[in-house]
Design an enzyme around this catalytic site. Structure first.
Site, PDB file in Angstrom:
ATOM      1  N   GLU A 759       0.746  -1.202  -0.074  1.00 51.42           N
ATOM      2  CA  GLU A 759      -0.073  -0.025  -0.029  1.00 51.42           C
ATOM      3  C   GLU A 759       0.929   1.083   0.061  1.00 51.42           C
ATOM      4  OE1 GLU A 759      -3.259   0.427  -0.335  1.00 51.42           O
ATOM      5  OE2 GLU A 759      -3.563  -1.730  -0.140  1.00 51.42           O
ATOM      6  N   CYS A 793      -2.608   8.227   4.561  1.00 51.55           N
ATOM      7  CA  CYS A 793      -2.725   8.028   3.136  1.00 51.55           C
ATOM      8  C   CYS A 793      -3.894   8.500   2.455  1.00 51.55           C
ATOM      9  CB  CYS A 793      -1.955   6.799   2.751  1.00 51.55           C
ATOM     10  SG  CYS A 793      -2.613   5.284   3.755  1.00 51.55           S
TER      11      CYS A 793
END
Ligand SMILES: Cc1cc2nc3c(=O)[nH]c(=O)nc-3n(C[C@H](O)[C@H](O)[C@H](O)COP(=O)(O)OP(=O)(O)OC[C@H]3O[C@@H](n4cnc5c(N)ncnc54)[C@H](O)[C@@H]3O)c2cc1C
Length: 1004
Positions: A759, A793
């Site tokens: 990720e 994020c």
């Protein structure tokens, strides 16, 4: 109501009431008028009702005829297909077809404005005062409420206060010419001889834009500061002030504001607060407030309503995993109302009663209870909403005389929320008005004792109760861990207590954990509080190559037995770990506040997510662990099942230090892969919590190994090692791509092609469409961009605003941002804390400086003095896709605003980076939303809400392109990345004999 005699009187009075108004209908249900037709159509057709109410909601934003035309078509279809109730006016004018659009626009606009106007006493002070005078001539008193709910900035709150002060000034002059409404004696200068002629209602959320139970004391004081100014004027002119009750979230804050205000005007009797009978808390809250007033020998007033936010409260509670705070059977609310009305009437010496209801049973009950208790008329009155229930108000006027209309006044735009609530209320199946006047329900049924109705309905519900759904392994169905609930005093108190407890134990040395043993090293790195780095929280032993080698050996040795432990057995460890984390939730959250600067709610959400991962992956493994039979050919058995890959390296970030670490580690563990876990070097203590949790859960030695250390020392060694079979990584794109590249190389002795689960970053955008609800968009954008200092994020770092609303949105956004407070996250009054470390601060400040060069600085907040890693909240305008600020991930509180000429350009810009993680859109155009679903190509797209805070199972999280390799954490396919599928085929036919299975494809 357990008193049959009283109940018989109530029913008799109710019947009498109905007979006096027989044949009359409230204007709302008058099918001769457009509004009555719309209500009628809405009650018959649920889909139309949704579209209609949504259209009413968006209507004030449709400021051009193109917008209006497009939305009419998108909501209701082409003119010819439209429900006749909408197109009737235009059809009558013979204007459908080429010129029809303009006529239709006019007809619909005029009708909606007329509809809103029915509930609003005036858009301007002059108009409101004139209409109130008309009402007084008809014998009705008024309570005035300035429309406008949650304000977004200090400036908006000031405007709200200013409007009240202006209104009060106007009323002050005007009331001199008024005569009191007739009563039985008393002061002729007062209504009915006892009631002030000026009476206002105030909404507390409009007085402070950051009101939140997290900062209970700060919110009470901030609301009070403005409430005092309004109250002083009301008292000066001998008026009446009632504080409205809004959502449950602010109930206790509102009551506290009332108590403090009342103490400042202890001897002034005309101050009141609304109570909502639909809240389960109300019996107790009411008893407490009455006792409080008695103990202080002060006279109060209570307006008892049933409550206007039933749907909202129910939906919100379900989403957050909280107990539903309202009664769920309508008759329970009605019964609670009668119970509470009695309690108030019994205490009439200290409490004046405003009975606010349109329900004839409820009103009759109050009249009969007041008679029975010999309550003087001056101690209670009746109240209904302006524009509703005209026959009821006429009936009350006849019977009781004392009736007051709640009169909202002000702009239609903030008025739409109010209008939609009224439409919902009147078209709800349970609405007394709908049942009485639109459906002619039987009078006996309508007047029934609500206790009896509730009992019957409880019985019917119990008979229909759903059976629990069967789940793999017989485990209860997965449900997200409830969010922290700051309306609860115990949750509010838990944070300071847990922080103090954590502080008392600072300074420990945290060893490595390898093969089930603690391992200390001499290389120690301090972990510090980013809001005050001189506060050392603990020291983390650092692993070097020898320790990592040892951990790899321990994991390799543990692998065969762990792989061969049944999926169900492995899942049990996760379930135990979840229980341990749940027990320690506040303490684990307190560590997050101190070690990485998360605000209370953000910290708790991180811990909750960690628990969710454990619970969810445990169930997922049980589901996936059962071999599946493939094909149905007889004489053959094909089994498809999964097998562990081998040793997993889990490399975790600091921004979700428990949740992401736990998510990746637990997925690897439950799928049978022993873990080498490297936490971020700045959140080593939180990383160590995994050791504590898994050890207490009894995980076998070697299955989980904790080796914190510098990436530069051991990162490449771990990634390159031939004994590593998979790498689960979350972090920056640069590091992620480096891992992908290095892991591709096969080293001597390596038996597996390494699997990467990565990720990486994002450059997430939120689009603000030209019909967006800015009341919603502004706070959600702020939260998405600056919650936890923008260090998620998923955080919003670009907001793309359509030209038509650019100025308005940006102005409100900047003013709302100005209210944000920056300071240590342990103080709940602060909305933004320090950033992660000195390197993060330097990087963010460099980007902010670059942004100022590339675009135009719109806002830069002050930062606190002192040693913390502070950076200002920064908003930069004038950014376009070619700027670096529009392309590079910053990971901090720097928001770029981009002005797009139209929706096409907004979508093009949103998709113009190499990332594809999260995105958001605020729009009320069905076509634009459909387009965004298709063309806004991100892993997680959020419509009309913030774009952070993905929840396990409900919003599996992860992006594509340079944001990651497309695995979705917390989703149904995540665990598959940690395993290899295998198939075993057995020929079950021996000597021509094959056992048959029930689902074999056999001859019929
Ligand atoms: C003067 C005045 C001031 C007001 N001020 C406020 C205020 O400050 N805050 C506020 O919230 N509202 C306020 N209201 C709005 C008020 O809450 C609604 O108008 C009222 O609930 C309608 O109740 P009723 O007795 O007229 O109608 P009824 O039809 O008898 O009751 C409808 C009410 O029942 C409740 N209900 C509906 N379905 C269910 C269910 N399934 N289970 C349990 N309960 C259910 C809801 O509260 C719903 O509004 C005010 C109303 C008036 C007249």
């Amino acid at each position: 109501m357990r008193n049959p005699e009283l109940n018989a009187k109530i029913v008799a009075r109710g019947k009498d009431f109905f007979s006096t108004i027989s044949g009359e209908k409230p204007s709302l249900f008058d099918k001769g008028a457009w509004m009555g037709k719309v209500m009628d159509w809405s009650m018959q057709n649920e889909q139309f009702k949704i579209q209609m109410f949504r259209f009413v909601d968006v209507f004030p934003s449709l400021t051009t005829s193109k917008l209006l035309t497009d939305h009419i078509r998108e909501y209701f279809g082409e003119e010819m297909d439209m429900p006749p109730v909408l197109s009737a006016g235009a059809k009558m004018a013979g204007m459908l077809g080429s010129l029809g659009g303009a006529v239709l626009n006019k007809v619909i606009s005029a009708n909606i404005q007329e509809m809103a106007g029915r509930f609003i006493v005036g858009e301007h002070t002059g108009e409101a005062v004139k209409n109130m005078e008309k009402l007084r001539k008809d014998g009705f008193a008024a309570v005035v409420d300035v429309l406008g709910e949650a304000t977004l900035s200090e400036e908006e709150a000031e405007v709200y206060v200013g409007t009240y002060l202006e209104l009060l000034d106007a009323l002050h002059d005007e009331q001199k010419g008024w005569k009191g409404l007739a009563g039985r004696g008393g002061d002729p200068g007062l209504d009915w001889g006892h009631a002030p002629m000026v009476n206002i209602a105030v909404k507390p959320t409009a007085l402070y834009c950051l009101a939140s139970p997290r900062d209970f004391e700060g919110s009470v004081e901030a609301i009070l500061r403005r409430m005092r100014r309004i109250c002083a004027k009301v008292v000066e002119m001998g008026g009446f002030l009632c504080i409205d009750m809004e959502s449950y979230l602010l109930k206790d804050i509102t009551l506290e504001v009332f108590r403090r205000l009342k103490m400042e005007y202890k001897d002034y009797p005309h101050l009141g607060v609304a109570f909502q009978a639909y809240l389960r808390d109300t019996d107790k809250d009411l008893a407490d407030l009455l006792a409080w007033a008695k103990a202080r020998n002060t006279r109060i007033s209570i307006r008892l309503v049933k409550g206007a936010y039933w749907d909202y409260e129910t939906v919100k509670a379900k989403q957050m995993g909280w107990p539903i705070p309202v009664w769920t059977i309508k008759a329970e609310t009605d019964a609670a109302y009668e119970r509470q009305a009695r309690m108030i009437l019994e205490n009439h010496q200290v409490c004046h009663f405003g009975c606010a209801s349109h329900n004839i049973r409820t009103i009759s009950a109050v009249i009969e209870m007041a008679n029975e208790l010999h309550v003087p008329e001056s101690r209670y009155e009746f109240q209904v909403l302006y524009g509703m229930a005209e026959p009821v108000r006429k009936g009350i006027l006849k019977v009781a005389g004392r009736i007051r209309l709640y009169c909202p006044y002000g702009d239609m735009v903030p008025g739409m929320g109010y209008l939609v609530r009224r439409l919902l209320e009147n078209t709800a199946n349970e609405s007394f008005l709908r049942r009485s006047f639109a459906e002619d329900d039987q009078i006996d049924r309508l007047l029934e004792d609500p206790e009896k109705t509730a009992e019957r309905e409880r019985g019917e519900r119990a008979a229909k109760a759903k059976k629990p759904v069967a789940t793999p392994g017989g485990l209860p169905r997965f449900a997200n861990d409830p969010m922290v609930d700051f309306t609860r005093a115990d949750h509010r108190a838990a944070f300071p207590a847990a922080i103090a407890q954590v502080r008392a134990g600072l300074g420990k040395i945290y060893p490595l954990f390898i093969g089930g043993q603690e391992v200390t090293t001499t290389d120690l790195v301090p972990s510090v509080n980013p809001a005050g780095p001189s506060e050392v929280l603990g020291k983390i032993c650092q692993a070097g190559i020898p320790e990592v080698t040892k951990a790899l050996a321990a994991a390799k040795a543990a692998f065969p037995a762990w792989r061969d432990t049944s999926p169900h057995g492995r899942a049990q460890y996760l379930l135990k770990a979840a229980g341990i984390a749940r027990r320690r939730a506040f303490e684990l959250s307190a560590w997050q506040v101190l070690e990485i600067g998360k605000q209370w709610d953000q910290a708790y959400a991180d811990v909750g997510e960690a628990i969710d991962f454990l619970e969810y992956y445990a169930r997922e493994m049980v589901r996936l662990g059962a071999p599946q039979r493939l094909g149905r050919a007889p004489g053959e058995l094909n089994h498809y099942f999964y097998e562990s890959k081998g040793v997993a390296a889990v490399i975790a970030p600091w921004n979700f230090p428990l949740a992401i670490s736990m998510g990746m580690a637990s997925a690897a563990i439950v799928t049978g892969n022993p873990v080498i876990y490297k936490p971020s070097s700045i959140t080593g203590i939180i990383g160590h919590h995994l050791v504590e949790i898994f050890s207490e859960a009894g995980l076998p030695a070697g299955v989980f190994n904790y080796v914190p250390g510098a990436g530069s020392v051991m990162g490449d060694f771990l990634v390159d090692h031939p004994d590593i079979s998979l790498i689960a990584f979350t972090g920056s794109m640069e590091v992620g791509l480096r891992i992908v590249e290095r892991a591709a190389k096969v080293h001597p002795g390596q038996r597996n092609v390494k699997k990467i689960i990565a990720e990486m970053g994002g450059k997430n955008a939120i689009i603000i469409d030209d019909d967006a609800d800015l009341d919603e968009a502004v706070p959600h954008v702020l939260y998405s961009a600056f919650g936890f200092q923008g260090q998620k994020c998923s955080a919003c770092s670009r907001v793309i605003v359509l030209d038509a609303v650019y100025e308005k949105f940006t102005d409100r956004l900047v003013k709302a941002a100005q209210a944000y407070r920056i300071g240590p996250s342990e103080d709940p009054a602060n909305t933004m804390g320090a950033v992660a470390d000195a390197a993060a601060r330097k990087n963010i400040l460099e980007y902010a400086a670059m942004g100022k060069r590339e675009g135009k600085l719109l806002y830069e907040s002050p930062i606190p003095p002192g040693e913390g890693y502070w950076v200002p909240l920064t908003i930069i305008g004038g950014i376009t896709p070619q700027h670096r600020l529009a392309q590079e991930e910053i990971f901090g509180p720097v928001l770029a605003i981009m002005r797009a000429k139209d929706f096409d350009q907004a979508i093009e810009w949103a998709d113009s980076t190499r990332f594809a993680l999260t995105g958001g859109i605020f729009s009320r155009s069905p076509e634009h939303l459909a387009r965004a679903r298709r063309d806004f190509r991100v892993g997680n797209l959020y419509i009309n809400r913030n774009n952070t805070g993905a929840q396990v199972e409900r919003q599996p999280f992860g992006g594509a392109r340079m944001s990651g390799v497309g695995t979705k954490a917390g989703g149904p396919e995540y665990l598959l990345h940690f395993m290899d599928p295998r198939v075993v085929t057995e020929n079950t036919m021996r000597r021509g004999f094959a056992p048959m299975d029930a689902d074999d494809d056999w001859v019929d």
